[in-house]
Design a protein around this motif. Structure first.
Motif, PDB file in Angstrom:
ATOM      1  N   ARG A  11     -41.393   2.562  -6.360  1.00 40.75           N
ATOM      2  CA  ARG A  11     -42.308   2.075  -7.249  1.00 40.75           C
ATOM      3  C   ARG A  11     -43.496   3.122  -7.519  1.00 40.75           C
ATOM      4  N   SER A  12     -44.176   2.505  -8.425  1.00 37.32           N
ATOM      5  CA  SER A  12     -45.440   3.645  -9.195  1.00 37.32           C
ATOM      6  C   SER A  12     -46.574   3.325  -8.565  1.00 37.32           C
ATOM      7  N   PHE A  13     -46.657   2.497  -7.394  1.00 44.88           N
ATOM      8  CA  PHE A  13     -47.784   2.391  -6.852  1.00 44.88           C
ATOM      9  C   PHE A  13     -47.472   1.951  -4.963  1.00 44.88           C
ATOM     10  N   ARG A  15     -49.340  -0.308  -2.372  1.00 42.27           N
ATOM     11  CA  ARG A  15     -50.559  -1.507  -2.081  1.00 42.27           C
ATOM     12  C   ARG A  15     -51.536  -1.000  -1.281  1.00 42.27           C
ATOM     13  N   ARG A  16     -52.864  -1.083  -1.702  1.00 40.62           N
ATOM     14  CA  ARG A  16     -53.856  -0.575  -1.127  1.00 40.62           C
ATOM     15  C   ARG A  16     -54.449  -1.901  -0.737  1.00 40.62           C
ATOM     16  N   PRO A  17     -54.902  -1.831   0.678  1.00 39.08           N
ATOM     17  CA  PRO A  17     -55.402  -2.970   1.481  1.00 39.08           C
ATOM     18  C   PRO A  17     -56.882  -3.071   1.151  1.00 39.08           C
ATOM     19  N   GLY A  59     -51.955  -1.377 -15.518  1.00 37.14           N
ATOM     20  CA  GLY A  59     -52.630  -0.554 -14.307  1.00 37.14           C
ATOM     21  C   GLY A  59     -54.067  -0.575 -14.857  1.00 37.14           C
ATOM     22  N   PHE A  60     -54.448  -1.877 -15.020  1.00 40.10           N
ATOM     23  CA  PHE A  60     -56.109  -1.889 -15.621  1.00 40.10           C
ATOM     24  C   PHE A  60     -57.004  -1.475 -14.701  1.00 40.10           C
ATOM     25  N   GLY A  61     -56.665  -1.436 -13.083  1.00 37.77           N
ATOM     26  CA  GLY A  61     -57.666  -0.873 -12.036  1.00 37.77           C
ATOM     27  C   GLY A  61     -58.877  -1.919 -11.919  1.00 37.77           C
ATOM     28  N   GLY A  80     -53.296  -8.068 -19.235  1.00 39.82           N
ATOM     29  CA  GLY A  80     -53.407  -7.070 -18.122  1.00 39.82           C
ATOM     30  C   GLY A  80     -52.362  -7.256 -17.091  1.00 39.82           C
ATOM     31  N   ILE A  81     -51.797  -6.189 -16.638  1.00 37.63           N
ATOM     32  CA  ILE A  81     -50.962  -6.110 -15.548  1.00 37.63           C
ATOM     33  C   ILE A  81     -51.478  -5.294 -14.572  1.00 37.63           C
ATOM     34  N   GLU A  82     -51.855  -5.513 -13.299  1.00 32.55           N
ATOM     35  CA  GLU A  82     -52.011  -4.962 -11.918  1.00 32.55           C
ATOM     36  C   GLU A  82     -51.670  -5.503 -10.886  1.00 32.55           C
ATOM     37  N   VAL A  83     -51.452  -4.521  -9.719  1.00 29.74           N
ATOM     38  CA  VAL A  83     -51.219  -5.112  -8.624  1.00 29.74           C
ATOM     39  C   VAL A  83     -52.175  -5.181  -7.504  1.00 29.74           C
ATOM     40  N   HIS A  84     -53.294  -4.618  -7.729  1.00 29.73           N
ATOM     41  CA  HIS A  84     -54.510  -4.518  -6.784  1.00 29.73           C
ATOM     42  C   HIS A  84     -55.221  -5.492  -6.991  1.00 29.73           C
ATOM     43  N   GLU A  85     -55.139  -6.540  -5.758  1.00 31.55           N
ATOM     44  CA  GLU A  85     -55.911  -7.962  -5.767  1.00 31.55           C
ATOM     45  C   GLU A  85     -57.382  -7.525  -6.223  1.00 31.55           C
ATOM     46  N   ASP A 109     -45.660  -6.022 -10.371  1.00 29.36           N
ATOM     47  CA  ASP A 109     -45.214  -4.645 -10.879  1.00 29.36           C
ATOM     48  C   ASP A 109     -45.035  -4.784 -12.290  1.00 29.36           C
ATOM     49  N   ALA A 110     -45.578  -3.964 -13.211  1.00 23.04           N
ATOM     50  CA  ALA A 110     -45.505  -3.903 -14.724  1.00 23.04           C
ATOM     51  C   ALA A 110     -44.007  -3.660 -15.176  1.00 23.04           C
ATOM     52  N   VAL A 111     -43.208  -2.951 -14.378  1.00 21.01           N
ATOM     53  CA  VAL A 111     -41.707  -2.687 -14.606  1.00 21.01           C
ATOM     54  C   VAL A 111     -41.068  -4.171 -14.654  1.00 21.01           C
ATOM     55  N   TYR A 129     -53.893   3.497 -19.268  1.00 19.58           N
ATOM     56  CA  TYR A 129     -54.875   4.651 -18.978  1.00 19.58           C
ATOM     57  C   TYR A 129     -54.924   5.018 -17.346  1.00 19.58           C
ATOM     58  N   PHE A 130     -54.831   6.432 -17.329  1.00 14.28           N
ATOM     59  CA  PHE A 130     -55.058   7.121 -15.936  1.00 14.28           C
ATOM     60  C   PHE A 130     -54.093   6.512 -15.127  1.00 14.28           C
ATOM     61  N   PRO A 131     -52.715   6.454 -15.344  1.00  3.91           N
ATOM     62  CA  PRO A 131     -51.647   6.063 -14.307  1.00  3.91           C
ATOM     63  C   PRO A 131     -51.788   7.167 -13.124  1.00  3.91           C
ATOM     64  N   ASP A 132     -51.527   6.753 -11.970  1.00  6.15           N
ATOM     65  CA  ASP A 132     -51.775   7.490 -10.716  1.00  6.15           C
ATOM     66  C   ASP A 132     -50.673   8.789 -11.036  1.00  6.15           C
ATOM     67  N   PRO A 133     -51.326   9.677 -10.591  1.00  7.32           N
ATOM     68  CA  PRO A 133     -50.733  11.092 -11.198  1.00  7.32           C
ATOM     69  C   PRO A 133     -49.545  11.444 -10.226  1.00  7.32           C
ATOM     70  N   ARG A 143     -43.981   8.323 -10.648  1.00  5.72           N
ATOM     71  CA  ARG A 143     -44.744   8.419 -11.868  1.00  5.72           C
ATOM     72  C   ARG A 143     -44.129   7.297 -12.776  1.00  5.72           C
ATOM     73  N   LEU A 144     -45.161   6.372 -13.318  1.00  5.48           N
ATOM     74  CA  LEU A 144     -44.624   5.508 -14.070  1.00  5.48           C
ATOM     75  C   LEU A 144     -43.948   5.773 -15.450  1.00  5.48           C
ATOM     76  N   ILE A 145     -44.524   6.863 -16.067  1.00  2.03           N
ATOM     77  CA  ILE A 145     -44.169   7.382 -17.338  1.00  2.03           C
ATOM     78  C   ILE A 145     -42.784   8.258 -16.986  1.00  2.03           C
ATOM     79  N   THR A 203     -63.010   4.887 -18.606  1.00  2.00           N
ATOM     80  CA  THR A 203     -62.692   3.904 -17.614  1.00  2.00           C
ATOM     81  C   THR A 203     -63.190   4.492 -16.416  1.00  2.00           C
ATOM     82  N   HIS A 204     -63.053   3.798 -15.356  1.00  2.00           N
ATOM     83  CA  HIS A 204     -63.513   4.079 -14.051  1.00  2.00           C
ATOM     84  C   HIS A 204     -62.978   5.434 -13.461  1.00  2.00           C
ATOM     85  N   PHE A 205     -61.456   5.408 -13.573  1.00  3.43           N
ATOM     86  CA  PHE A 205     -60.915   6.692 -13.121  1.00  3.43           C
ATOM     87  C   PHE A 205     -61.066   7.916 -13.861  1.00  3.43           C
TER      88      PHE A 205
END
Ligand SMILES: C[S@@+](CC[C@H](N)C(=O)[O-])C[C@H]1O[C@@H](n2cnc3c(N)ncnc32)[C@H](O)[C@@H]1O
Length: 225
Positions: A11-13, A15-17, A59-61, A80-85, A109-111, A129-133, A143-145, A203-205
């Motif tokens: 997975r490209s992420f 899950r941050r609690p 990954g809209f953050g 928008g697709i995002e896993v971070h609640e 998961d966007a995939v 925008y600014f996917p986790d590097p 990496r997502l890409i 964006t924030h990131f």
């Protein structure tokens, strides 16, 4: 190789609690049923009452860029697709406060969303925008890409569709170009980078990256088929 090796999907992420504020929790409880897209939906376009060009942000953050874009381009439908609640909760609060009727959210998961919940040729624009590097070499596979993901986009996007990527991590920008070079259906609209297009707010990131002195790279390409 263990017999379960094939079952494990990278997975490209992670899950941050993150802690939910009471407002975010309320938004998830009360607004997700209204603006959320359930896993049973098998065509993202059906999430809207009207037909309109469909933009997907992955990954809209915290969702502030998505809310801004949706307000700025009211003639388009945005998913928008995002896993971070906490981020989903924050976006939902903006959607309600700003009265945005052209936004829906998939908290998954966007995939999986693209593979299982969208039909071929149905997405007009994808913005990432600014996917986790994932800077460490051993994590590059996260990496997502990646070419297989780009091939999935090729199938799901409409002819002439626009893919817009941005990153503040120079090695990831090069990686993105290499991945795109393996997927000839996408044609770069730049040299290869472009100035930040007018439709993308900061964006924030991005701001975090800029505080560290990072250069920003925007990549825009079109689906040429
Ligand atoms: C570095 S943050 C960037 C957030 C935002 N785009 C910005 O620029 O401020 C990347 C986000 O992508 C999300 N993400 C990563 N992989 C994802 C995936 N496969 N599906 C959905 N969201 C994902 C993460 O949860 C994270 O919030």
């Amino acid at each position: 190789m263990s017999q379960f090796e094939n079952l494990r999907r990278i997975r490209s992420f992670v899950r941050r609690p993150g802690r939910l504020t009471p407002g975010q929790q309320r938004a998830l409880d009360e607004l997700l049923p209204r603006y959320g897209i359930g896993e049973e939906c098998d065509d993202l376009r059906a999430a809207f009452e009207r037909e309109a060009p469909l933009v997907v942000e992955i990954g809209f953050g915290n969702g502030q860029a998505l809310a801004w874009m949706a307000a700025n381009e009211p003639e388009k439908n945005f998913i928008g697709i995002e896993v971070h609640e906490p981020g989903v909760g924050r976006l939902l609060r903006s959607v309600e406060a700003d009265g945005l009727e052209n936004v829906r959210v998939a908290m998954r998961d966007a995939v999986e969303v693209l593979r299982e919940q969208s039909v071929p040729g149905s997405v007009d624009e994808v913005r990432i925008y600014f996917p986790d590097p994932w800077p460490k070499k051993r994590h590059h596979k996260r990496r997502l890409i990646q070419p297989p993901f780009l091939e999935l986009l090729v199938e799901r996007m409409a002819p002439g569709g626009c893919l817009h990527l941005a990153t503040d991590w120079a090695p990831y920008a090069e990686w993105m170009l290499e991945a795109l070079a393996e997927v000839p259906a996408f044609t770069l609209q730049g040299d290869p980078f472009v100035d930040r297009p007018s439709w993308r707010p900061r964006t924030h990131f991005e701001q975090r990256g800029q505080r560290k002195g990072h250069q920003i790279f925007d990549i825009v390409c079109r689906l040429s088929r």
